[in-house]
Design an enzyme around this catalytic site. Sequence first.
Site, PDB file in Angstrom:
ATOM      1  N   GLU A  41       0.849  -1.196   0.000  1.00  0.00           N
ATOM      2  CA  GLU A  41       0.000   0.000   0.000  1.00  0.00           C
ATOM      3  C   GLU A  41       0.882   1.243   0.000  1.00  0.00           C
ATOM      4  O   GLU A  41       1.515   1.560   1.006  1.00  0.00           O
ATOM      5  CB  GLU A  41      -0.926   0.003   1.223  1.00  0.00           C
ATOM      6  N   ARG A  45       0.852  10.359   0.119  1.00  0.00           N
ATOM      7  CA  ARG A  45       1.215  11.430   1.050  1.00  0.00           C
ATOM      8  C   ARG A  45       2.413  12.242   0.575  1.00  0.00           C
ATOM      9  O   ARG A  45       2.783  13.214   1.225  1.00  0.00           O
ATOM     10  CB  ARG A  45       1.541  10.841   2.432  1.00  0.00           C
ATOM     11  N   THR A  68      -4.348   6.238   1.421  1.00  0.00           N
ATOM     12  CA  THR A  68      -4.639   7.652   1.688  1.00  0.00           C
ATOM     13  C   THR A  68      -5.350   8.300   0.500  1.00  0.00           C
ATOM     14  O   THR A  68      -5.094   9.439   0.145  1.00  0.00           O
ATOM     15  CB  THR A  68      -3.359   8.442   2.065  1.00  0.00           C
ATOM     16  N   LYS A 128     -11.008  -1.154   6.508  1.00  0.00           N
ATOM     17  CA  LYS A 128      -9.828  -0.835   7.307  1.00  0.00           C
ATOM     18  C   LYS A 128     -10.322  -0.214   8.613  1.00  0.00           C
ATOM     19  O   LYS A 128     -11.092   0.756   8.569  1.00  0.00           O
ATOM     20  CB  LYS A 128      -8.931   0.146   6.547  1.00  0.00           C
TER      21      LYS A 128
END
Length: 204
Positions: A41, A45, A68, A128
């Site tokens: 993953e 960011r 994200t 998640k």
Amino acid sequence: MTAIADIMNAAPVIPVIVVDDVDHAVPLARALVAGGLRVLEVTLRTPAALDAIRAMKGVDGAIVGAGTVTNQRELADAIDAGSEFIVSPGLTEPLGKAALRENIPFLPGIANAGDIMRGLDLGLTHFKFFPAMAAGGLPALKALAAPFGQCRFCPTGGVSLDNAREWLAFDPVLCVGGSWVAPRGSVDEAEVERVAREAAALTS
């Protein structure tokens, strides 16, 4: 298309990766896959994230996705970069519907019953649990999971080698997300592979 359940079952730990320099992407992916952690993953960011996803896709055996992801534009960018699955820190209806429309495996973040119910309304059952420790840890997830027996989870946020096994022992937890296996910065491939191997063995 691979289902999100299959991706979550591919390894007990999904490395949560922050790449600042695209040159680090391939060595990191290579070491993680060699250690038995195939699902990667890459969080959106940093400016290097999308290029890192493109680069990691070239590593044999790697299943590369974007984390994200918070809106439809980021979703489109992630898919364009070749992401094989999408992880978001939370769940909004527009993002959920867009992911379903794109027919891409989607793991949205949830922290309470309302989040889960919003996901179920969209036909989603895999989530998640984030931020796992700050949201109350394993006791909170056990309480949350009780009314939603059809749901499966990947706790992320504050999960470490020290507590991962405890999370994984809870049946609705298919895997955990962790940044400890993928440190930022330059890559010591032998060390990353060692740590990945340790993490990959957590369920055995």
